[in-house]
Design a protein around this motif. Structure first.
Motif, PDB file in Angstrom:
ATOM      1  N   ARG A 146       0.848  -1.185   0.000  1.00  0.00           N
ATOM      2  CA  ARG A 146       0.000   0.000   0.000  1.00  0.00           C
ATOM      3  C   ARG A 146       0.890   1.243   0.000  1.00  0.00           C
ATOM      4  O   ARG A 146       1.844   1.329   0.784  1.00  0.00           O
ATOM      5  N   PRO A 147       0.613   2.234  -0.838  1.00  0.00           N
ATOM      6  CA  PRO A 147       1.555   3.338  -1.050  1.00  0.00           C
ATOM      7  C   PRO A 147       1.479   4.476  -0.043  1.00  0.00           C
ATOM      8  O   PRO A 147       2.369   5.323  -0.017  1.00  0.00           O
ATOM      9  N   ASP A 148       0.439   4.502   0.798  1.00  0.00           N
ATOM     10  CA  ASP A 148       0.202   5.716   1.588  1.00  0.00           C
ATOM     11  C   ASP A 148       0.077   5.443   3.080  1.00  0.00           C
ATOM     12  O   ASP A 148      -0.875   5.860   3.729  1.00  0.00           O
ATOM     13  N   VAL A 149       1.061   4.738   3.637  1.00  0.00           N
ATOM     14  CA  VAL A 149       1.017   4.352   5.045  1.00  0.00           C
ATOM     15  C   VAL A 149       2.130   5.049   5.824  1.00  0.00           C
ATOM     16  O   VAL A 149       3.311   4.970   5.464  1.00  0.00           O
ATOM     17  N   LEU A 150       1.742   5.742   6.882  1.00  0.00           N
ATOM     18  CA  LEU A 150       2.674   6.350   7.834  1.00  0.00           C
ATOM     19  C   LEU A 150       2.154   5.991   9.218  1.00  0.00           C
ATOM     20  O   LEU A 150       1.030   6.341   9.569  1.00  0.00           O
ATOM     21  N   SER A 151       2.945   5.280  10.002  1.00  0.00           N
ATOM     22  CA  SER A 151       2.463   4.717  11.255  1.00  0.00           C
ATOM     23  C   SER A 151       2.750   5.629  12.444  1.00  0.00           C
ATOM     24  O   SER A 151       3.904   5.834  12.819  1.00  0.00           O
ATOM     25  N   PHE A 152       1.683   6.143  13.041  1.00  0.00           N
ATOM     26  CA  PHE A 152       1.821   6.991  14.227  1.00  0.00           C
ATOM     27  C   PHE A 152       2.418   6.210  15.402  1.00  0.00           C
ATOM     28  O   PHE A 152       3.140   6.765  16.228  1.00  0.00           O
ATOM     29  N   GLY A 153       2.124   4.916  15.466  1.00  0.00           N
ATOM     30  CA  GLY A 153       2.598   4.097  16.577  1.00  0.00           C
ATOM     31  C   GLY A 153       3.989   3.530  16.405  1.00  0.00           C
ATOM     32  O   GLY A 153       4.455   2.776  17.266  1.00  0.00           O
ATOM     33  N   ASP A 154       4.678   3.896  15.339  1.00  0.00           N
ATOM     34  CA  ASP A 154       6.015   3.364  15.090  1.00  0.00           C
ATOM     35  C   ASP A 154       7.066   4.295  15.692  1.00  0.00           C
ATOM     36  O   ASP A 154       7.148   5.477  15.338  1.00  0.00           O
ATOM     37  N   PHE A 155       7.906   3.769  16.576  1.00  0.00           N
ATOM     38  CA  PHE A 155       8.909   4.589  17.252  1.00  0.00           C
ATOM     39  C   PHE A 155       9.918   5.177  16.276  1.00  0.00           C
ATOM     40  O   PHE A 155      10.382   6.303  16.437  1.00  0.00           O
ATOM     41  N   GLY A 156      10.274   4.407  15.243  1.00  0.00           N
ATOM     42  CA  GLY A 156      11.227   4.906  14.259  1.00  0.00           C
ATOM     43  C   GLY A 156      10.666   6.066  13.449  1.00  0.00           C
ATOM     44  O   GLY A 156      11.371   7.042  13.178  1.00  0.00           O
ATOM     45  N   ILE A 157       9.396   5.973  13.075  1.00  0.00           N
ATOM     46  CA  ILE A 157       8.750   7.071  12.353  1.00  0.00           C
ATOM     47  C   ILE A 157       8.693   8.311  13.236  1.00  0.00           C
ATOM     48  O   ILE A 157       9.000   9.433  12.794  1.00  0.00           O
ATOM     49  N   GLN A 158       8.314   8.141  14.479  1.00  0.00           N
ATOM     50  CA  GLN A 158       8.260   9.271  15.413  1.00  0.00           C
ATOM     51  C   GLN A 158       9.641   9.914  15.562  1.00  0.00           C
ATOM     52  O   GLN A 158       9.779  11.145  15.519  1.00  0.00           O
ATOM     53  N   ARG A 159      10.653   9.082  15.716  1.00  0.00           N
ATOM     54  CA  ARG A 159      12.021   9.594  15.882  1.00  0.00           C
ATOM     55  C   ARG A 159      12.479  10.300  14.606  1.00  0.00           C
ATOM     56  O   ARG A 159      13.073  11.384  14.660  1.00  0.00           O
ATOM     57  N   GLY A 160      12.208   9.700  13.453  1.00  0.00           N
ATOM     58  CA  GLY A 160      12.598  10.313  12.189  1.00  0.00           C
ATOM     59  C   GLY A 160      11.952  11.673  11.976  1.00  0.00           C
ATOM     60  O   GLY A 160      12.600  12.628  11.521  1.00  0.00           O
ATOM     61  N   LEU A 161      10.678  11.792  12.315  1.00  0.00           N
ATOM     62  CA  LEU A 161       9.980  13.077  12.205  1.00  0.00           C
ATOM     63  C   LEU A 161      10.586  14.115  13.153  1.00  0.00           C
ATOM     64  O   LEU A 161      10.786  15.275  12.770  1.00  0.00           O
ATOM     65  N   ARG A 162      10.869  13.705  14.378  1.00  0.00           N
ATOM     66  CA  ARG A 162      11.491  14.644  15.332  1.00  0.00           C
ATOM     67  C   ARG A 162      12.837  15.139  14.822  1.00  0.00           C
ATOM     68  O   ARG A 162      13.151  16.332  14.885  1.00  0.00           O
ATOM     69  N   MET A 163      13.627  14.224  14.318  1.00  0.00           N
ATOM     70  CA  MET A 163      14.970  14.570  13.866  1.00  0.00           C
ATOM     71  C   MET A 163      14.933  15.463  12.626  1.00  0.00           C
ATOM     72  O   MET A 163      15.675  16.446  12.540  1.00  0.00           O
ATOM     73  N   LEU A 164      14.084  15.147  11.688  1.00  0.00           N
ATOM     74  CA  LEU A 164      14.047  15.897  10.436  1.00  0.00           C
ATOM     75  C   LEU A 164      13.492  17.304  10.639  1.00  0.00           C
ATOM     76  O   LEU A 164      14.030  18.273  10.089  1.00  0.00           O
ATOM     77  N   TYR A 165      12.453  17.412  11.447  1.00  0.00           N
ATOM     78  CA  TYR A 165      11.760  18.703  11.579  1.00  0.00           C
ATOM     79  C   TYR A 165      12.056  19.412  12.899  1.00  0.00           C
ATOM     80  O   TYR A 165      11.480  20.465  13.176  1.00  0.00           O
ATOM     81  N   ARG A 166      12.960  18.834  13.705  1.00  0.00           N
ATOM     82  CA  ARG A 166      13.450  19.441  14.934  1.00  0.00           C
ATOM     83  C   ARG A 166      12.342  19.684  15.964  1.00  0.00           C
ATOM     84  O   ARG A 166      12.235  20.747  16.576  1.00  0.00           O
ATOM     85  N   HIS A 167      11.500  18.678  16.158  1.00  0.00           N
ATOM     86  CA  HIS A 167      10.464  18.731  17.191  1.00  0.00           C
ATOM     87  C   HIS A 167      10.884  17.864  18.373  1.00  0.00           C
ATOM     88  O   HIS A 167      11.485  16.802  18.181  1.00  0.00           O
ATOM     89  N   ARG A 168      10.488  18.281  19.561  1.00  0.00           N
ATOM     90  CA  ARG A 168      10.760  17.434  20.732  1.00  0.00           C
ATOM     91  C   ARG A 168       9.710  16.346  20.908  1.00  0.00           C
ATOM     92  O   ARG A 168       9.961  15.350  21.597  1.00  0.00           O
ATOM     93  N   GLU A 169       8.563  16.560  20.316  1.00  0.00           N
ATOM     94  CA  GLU A 169       7.560  15.511  20.327  1.00  0.00           C
ATOM     95  C   GLU A 169       6.664  15.658  19.099  1.00  0.00           C
ATOM     96  O   GLU A 169       6.549  16.742  18.523  1.00  0.00           O
ATOM     97  N   ILE A 170       6.052  14.553  18.727  1.00  0.00           N
ATOM     98  CA  ILE A 170       5.138  14.527  17.594  1.00  0.00           C
ATOM     99  C   ILE A 170       3.760  14.112  18.113  1.00  0.00           C
ATOM    100  O   ILE A 170       3.550  12.937  18.446  1.00  0.00           O
ATOM    101  N   ASP A 171       2.868  15.088  18.233  1.00  0.00           N
ATOM    102  CA  ASP A 171       1.514  14.740  18.643  1.00  0.00           C
ATOM    103  C   ASP A 171       0.692  14.360  17.419  1.00  0.00           C
ATOM    104  O   ASP A 171       1.160  14.451  16.280  1.00  0.00           O
ATOM    105  N   ARG A 172      -0.529  13.935  17.649  1.00  0.00           N
ATOM    106  CA  ARG A 172      -1.335  13.438  16.547  1.00  0.00           C
ATOM    107  C   ARG A 172      -1.610  14.525  15.505  1.00  0.00           C
ATOM    108  O   ARG A 172      -1.590  14.250  14.296  1.00  0.00           O
ATOM    109  N   ARG A 173      -1.856  15.727  15.960  1.00  0.00           N
ATOM    110  CA  ARG A 173      -2.160  16.804  15.024  1.00  0.00           C
ATOM    111  C   ARG A 173      -0.977  17.093  14.108  1.00  0.00           C
ATOM    112  O   ARG A 173      -1.136  17.237  12.887  1.00  0.00           O
TER     113      ARG A 173
END
Length: 213
Positions: A146-173
């Motif tokens: 499936r081409p359009d999956v981004l997992s909110f519950g995945d620790f690696g995805i959360q970490r990657g988003l924090r690192m790329l966009y310089r956030h200390r946390e990634i909330d659902r919004r």
């Protein structure tokens, strides 16, 4: 076969997001193989729960040696004790046998998954014992392609988003905003976020790790 990561997907993501685009330019095309047999992929994921990747592959290798093709008939013939003997817990063996029984009785229709929406696939797979939303999402990326999956519950995805966009946390919004930006190629974006989380971009740190205690 690999998770989609071609010219179309990469051009779209680079146009939509400059920061992710720079990572794509740096890392090039990422090739992640898919496990395209749904039944054996579910079994493989159940085996891997709460153990290391190395341990998962060791158990999987022993199972494959024992039964040859990992399918419902072979696993039901093997039985609970023999499944446990290859290195998994009795709980995992029970999950696997329950799944095999449902496939055999046709109370769970693997072939119908391809015709479902992403949300319907998550609901269907999550109805199985031992399968939750995260596992369903991984199966969607690495098995159902499936081409359009981004997992909110995945620790690696959360970490990657924090690192790329310089956030200390990634909330659902915030997560949903990035998911919308990547759509319809969020699965491709996931590959790069996992790479970032694993240290593929030198000098890129996790802001959550610098939070004051």
């Amino acid at each position: 076969m690999h998770v989609p990561c071609g010219e179309k997907e990469l051009a779209y993501l680079k146009a939509k997001d400059k920061k992710l685009g720079a990572v794509i330019e740096s890392l090039g095309v990422l090739k992640r193989p898919v496990h395209d047999d749904v039944f054996s992929a579910v079994v493989h994921h159940i085996i891997g729960q709460q153990i290391s990747g190395k341990a998962q592959e060791a158990v999987w290798s022993r199972l494959c040696e024992r039964v040859g093709t990992v399918n419902a008939a072979h696993l039901l013939a093997l039985g609970r004790e023999e499944l446990q003997a290859v290195g998994m817990s009795f709980r995992k063996a029970d999950y696997i046998l329950d799944f095999a029984e449902k496939v055999t009785s046709e109370s769970f229709d693997i072939t119908a998954l391809n015709g479902l929406s992403d949300a319907e696939i998550i609901a269907a797979l999550s109805s199985l014992k031992g399968i939750g939303a995260w596992t369903a999402e991984m199966l969607m990326i690495f098995t159902l392609k499936r081409p359009d999956v981004l997992s909110f519950g995945d620790f690696g995805i959360q970490r990657g988003l924090r690192m790329l966009y310089r956030h200390r946390e990634i909330d659902r919004r915030r997560f949903d905003r990035y998911k919308k930006r990547y759509s319809p190629y969020a699965s491709t974006a996931s590959l790069y976020l996992w790479a970032i989380a694993g240290g593929a971009i030198e000098g890129l740190t996790d802001p959550a790790a610098t939070r004051k205690k």
